[in-house]
Design a protein around this motif. Structure first.
Motif, PDB file in Angstrom:
ATOM      1  N   VAL A  94      -9.104  43.754  77.487  1.00 58.81           N
ATOM      2  CA  VAL A  94      -9.261  42.464  78.157  1.00 58.81           C
ATOM      3  C   VAL A  94      -7.913  41.738  78.187  1.00 58.81           C
ATOM      4  N   ARG A  95      -7.217  41.748  77.051  1.00 58.71           N
ATOM      5  CA  ARG A  95      -5.906  41.083  76.978  1.00 58.71           C
ATOM      6  C   ARG A  95      -4.892  41.779  77.893  1.00 58.71           C
ATOM      7  N   GLU A  96      -4.963  43.107  77.991  1.00 56.04           N
ATOM      8  CA  GLU A  96      -4.045  43.843  78.857  1.00 56.04           C
ATOM      9  C   GLU A  96      -4.311  43.543  80.332  1.00 56.04           C
ATOM     10  N   VAL A  97      -5.587  43.435  80.696  1.00 53.57           N
ATOM     11  CA  VAL A  97      -5.936  43.101  82.079  1.00 53.57           C
ATOM     12  C   VAL A  97      -5.418  41.710  82.433  1.00 53.57           C
ATOM     13  N   VAL A  98      -5.488  40.790  81.480  1.00 48.54           N
ATOM     14  CA  VAL A  98      -4.946  39.439  81.699  1.00 48.54           C
ATOM     15  C   VAL A  98      -3.445  39.518  81.950  1.00 48.54           C
ATOM     16  N   ARG A  99      -2.732  40.281  81.124  1.00 45.63           N
ATOM     17  CA  ARG A  99      -1.273  40.427  81.317  1.00 45.63           C
ATOM     18  C   ARG A  99      -0.967  41.055  82.671  1.00 45.63           C
ATOM     19  N   MET A 100      -1.765  42.034  83.056  1.00 43.59           N
ATOM     20  CA  MET A 100      -1.567  42.680  84.355  1.00 43.59           C
ATOM     21  C   MET A 100      -1.725  41.672  85.487  1.00 43.59           C
ATOM     22  N   LEU A 101      -2.775  40.861  85.402  1.00 48.94           N
ATOM     23  CA  LEU A 101      -3.022  39.891  86.472  1.00 48.94           C
ATOM     24  C   LEU A 101      -1.947  38.813  86.487  1.00 48.94           C
ATOM     25  N   CYS A 102      -1.461  38.443  85.320  1.00 49.61           N
ATOM     26  CA  CYS A 102      -0.351  37.474  85.261  1.00 49.61           C
ATOM     27  C   CYS A 102       0.902  38.048  85.924  1.00 49.61           C
ATOM     28  N   ALA A 103       1.013  39.387  85.936  1.00 50.60           N
ATOM     29  CA  ALA A 103       2.127  40.055  86.621  1.00 50.60           C
ATOM     30  C   ALA A 103       1.792  40.318  88.087  1.00 50.60           C
ATOM     31  N   GLY A 104       0.607  39.879  88.525  1.00 48.99           N
ATOM     32  CA  GLY A 104       0.221  40.010  89.932  1.00 48.99           C
ATOM     33  C   GLY A 104      -0.428  41.318  90.302  1.00 48.99           C
ATOM     34  N   ILE A 105      -0.902  42.079  89.310  1.00 46.50           N
ATOM     35  CA  ILE A 105      -1.442  43.418  89.583  1.00 46.50           C
ATOM     36  C   ILE A 105      -2.865  43.568  89.075  1.00 46.50           C
ATOM     37  N   VAL A 106      -3.717  44.185  89.891  1.00 55.41           N
ATOM     38  CA  VAL A 106      -5.057  44.608  89.486  1.00 55.41           C
ATOM     39  C   VAL A 106      -5.081  46.130  89.520  1.00 55.41           C
ATOM     40  N   HIS A 107      -5.566  46.760  88.455  1.00 56.38           N
ATOM     41  CA  HIS A 107      -5.569  48.219  88.383  1.00 56.38           C
ATOM     42  C   HIS A 107      -6.365  48.823  89.537  1.00 56.38           C
ATOM     43  N   GLY A 108      -7.608  48.380  89.717  1.00 55.92           N
ATOM     44  CA  GLY A 108      -8.414  48.843  90.837  1.00 55.92           C
ATOM     45  C   GLY A 108      -9.269  50.063  90.566  1.00 55.92           C
ATOM     46  N   ASP A 109      -9.013  50.770  89.464  1.00 62.02           N
ATOM     47  CA  ASP A 109      -9.817  51.958  89.146  1.00 62.02           C
ATOM     48  C   ASP A 109      -9.887  52.136  87.635  1.00 62.02           C
ATOM     49  N   LEU A 110      -9.928  51.027  86.912  1.00 59.12           N
ATOM     50  CA  LEU A 110      -9.846  51.070  85.455  1.00 59.12           C
ATOM     51  C   LEU A 110     -11.187  51.457  84.841  1.00 59.12           C
ATOM     52  N   SER A 111     -11.129  52.429  83.938  1.00 51.34           N
ATOM     53  CA  SER A 111     -12.328  52.887  83.237  1.00 51.34           C
ATOM     54  C   SER A 111     -11.887  53.628  81.988  1.00 51.34           C
ATOM     55  N   GLU A 112     -12.836  54.181  81.268  1.00 53.33           N
ATOM     56  CA  GLU A 112     -12.529  54.946  80.056  1.00 53.33           C
ATOM     57  C   GLU A 112     -11.722  56.207  80.356  1.00 53.33           C
ATOM     58  N   TYR A 113     -11.674  56.615  81.630  1.00 54.03           N
ATOM     59  CA  TYR A 113     -10.922  57.815  82.005  1.00 54.03           C
ATOM     60  C   TYR A 113      -9.445  57.515  82.271  1.00 54.03           C
ATOM     61  N   ASN A 114      -9.082  56.238  82.370  1.00 50.90           N
ATOM     62  CA  ASN A 114      -7.707  55.852  82.686  1.00 50.90           C
ATOM     63  C   ASN A 114      -7.039  55.092  81.549  1.00 50.90           C
ATOM     64  N   VAL A 115      -7.519  55.338  80.335  1.00 51.95           N
ATOM     65  CA  VAL A 115      -6.929  54.717  79.148  1.00 51.95           C
ATOM     66  C   VAL A 115      -6.742  55.796  78.094  1.00 51.95           C
ATOM     67  N   LEU A 116      -5.529  55.910  77.569  1.00 56.46           N
ATOM     68  CA  LEU A 116      -5.231  56.877  76.513  1.00 56.46           C
ATOM     69  C   LEU A 116      -5.230  56.192  75.156  1.00 56.46           C
ATOM     70  N   ALA A 117      -5.674  56.935  74.133  1.00 55.20           N
ATOM     71  CA  ALA A 117      -5.635  56.431  72.759  1.00 55.20           C
ATOM     72  C   ALA A 117      -4.367  56.974  72.112  1.00 55.20           C
ATOM     73  N   GLY A 118      -3.265  56.254  72.284  1.00 51.24           N
ATOM     74  CA  GLY A 118      -1.982  56.686  71.744  1.00 51.24           C
ATOM     75  C   GLY A 118      -1.840  56.366  70.271  1.00 51.24           C
ATOM     76  N   SER A 119      -0.812  56.911  69.655  1.00 50.76           N
ATOM     77  CA  SER A 119      -0.586  56.684  68.229  1.00 50.76           C
ATOM     78  C   SER A 119      -0.270  55.226  67.919  1.00 50.76           C
ATOM     79  N   ASP A 120       0.239  54.484  68.933  1.00 52.70           N
ATOM     80  CA  ASP A 120       0.556  53.075  68.724  1.00 52.70           C
ATOM     81  C   ASP A 120      -0.423  52.153  69.443  1.00 52.70           C
ATOM     82  N   GLY A 121      -1.578  52.687  69.848  1.00 51.61           N
ATOM     83  CA  GLY A 121      -2.593  51.862  70.496  1.00 51.61           C
ATOM     84  C   GLY A 121      -2.978  52.390  71.863  1.00 51.61           C
ATOM     85  N   LEU A 122      -3.770  51.624  72.582  1.00 43.54           N
ATOM     86  CA  LEU A 122      -4.267  52.032  73.893  1.00 43.54           C
ATOM     87  C   LEU A 122      -3.181  51.929  74.959  1.00 43.54           C
ATOM     88  N   VAL A 123      -3.185  52.885  75.882  1.00 49.84           N
ATOM     89  CA  VAL A 123      -2.187  52.946  76.952  1.00 49.84           C
ATOM     90  C   VAL A 123      -2.918  53.107  78.279  1.00 49.84           C
TER      91      VAL A 123
END
Length: 283
Positions: free
Chosen positions: A153-182
């Protein structure tokens, strides 16, 4: 492994030294693990339009600006040159979006180079050092689901503040990296200010996430972060650190049915008068 034909130009230019393995094949691209000098990276090879299952819907391309007027005209006419230009523009959207989002503090893969339709970028790794799994590959506790949902939710807010909407965001487009979600896969990203579908796509992205995490934390599908975030954005109040509730206040003012009917009747009377006028002109 054998070097794929589309990566050969990068090898010839010295951008890639070795193709280690294929990482995945998605609806829009093939991704390979490659060695670039001492570094291990990803090479994302975009599929041709006729081989993609994800199409360049006008819902996504609306509002995208083309600086070159000749190219813009060719794209509008659908000429051979125009179709190639449209493909190039589609592929370059992800590079531009990754750069903008990284600058805004959104956790996305770091882009390194974009050459001949191939994007070289960071290989996101998991806690074991291997390629990071996608969210849909994880079994989450309710606590983990709530934490990951809040992070996105916080990342989507940052994206929108940068003027961007992902448009296809789901559990398939997020990686669980060693330093958090990507967040990954952005060739369909849209300009929030220029695309009339931005609101509906943002809401859909947030509903997708709520539905997925709701499998582990049943209260999450009842939240309405998408509409809340868009309402704040539209009113100019959205900023990266804003406190959210997951609810949206709906107007309790009663609908003026009588007023609506008055307008409808006026329109009907005007239309009837116009039709009579046309009949008189014909007579």
């Amino acid at each position: 492994m054998k070097i794929p034909k589309r990566i050969e130009p990068l090898v010839e230019e010295g951008l890639v030294d070795e193709v280690i393995c294929q990482l995945m094949s998605g609806k829009e691209a093939m991704v390979y693990v490659v060695r670039c000098g001492e570094a291990i990276r990803c090479a994302k090879v975009y599929k041709e339009a006729n081989a993609r299952s994800f199409r360049q819907s006008v819902d996504y391309t609306e509002g995208r600006r083309v600086k070159n007027s000749r190219r813009a005209r060719a794209m509008e006419k659908g000429t051979r040159y125009g179709r190639k230009a449209q493909e190039d523009a589609w592929r370059s959207v992800e590079v531009d979006s990754l750069c903008r989002l990284a600058a805004a503090g959104v956790r996305v893969p770091q882009p390194y180079n974009f050459f001949e339709g191939v994007l070289l970028m960071e290989l996101v790794t998991g806690v074991n050092g291997a390629a990071a799994p996608r969210l849909n590959d994880l079994a989450l506790t309710a606590e983990e689901a709530r934490a990951h949902h809040l992070t996105l939710v916080r990342e989507v807010v940052r994206m929108l503040c940068a003027g961007i909407v992902h448009g296809d965001l789901s559990e398939y487009n997020v990686l669980a990296g060693s330093d958090g979600l990507v967040i990954i896969d952005l060739p369909q990203a849209i300009d929030a200010a220029a695309n009339n579908n931005a609101r509906s796509m943002l809401v859909r992205d947030m509903d997708n996430l709520a539905a997925y995490f709701g499998r582990f934390a049943p209260e999450l599908p009842a939240t309405d972060y998408g509409r809340e975030i868009w309402s704040l954005y539209q009113s100019g109040k959205l900023h990266p650190d804003i406190a959210l509730t997951g609810r949206i206040e709906h107007s309790k003012k009663p609908v003026d049915i009588a007023g609506v009917m008055r307008v409808v009747n006026i329109v009907l009377k005007k239309e009837a008068a116009w039709q009579r006028h046309k009949l008189e002109m014909r007579g």
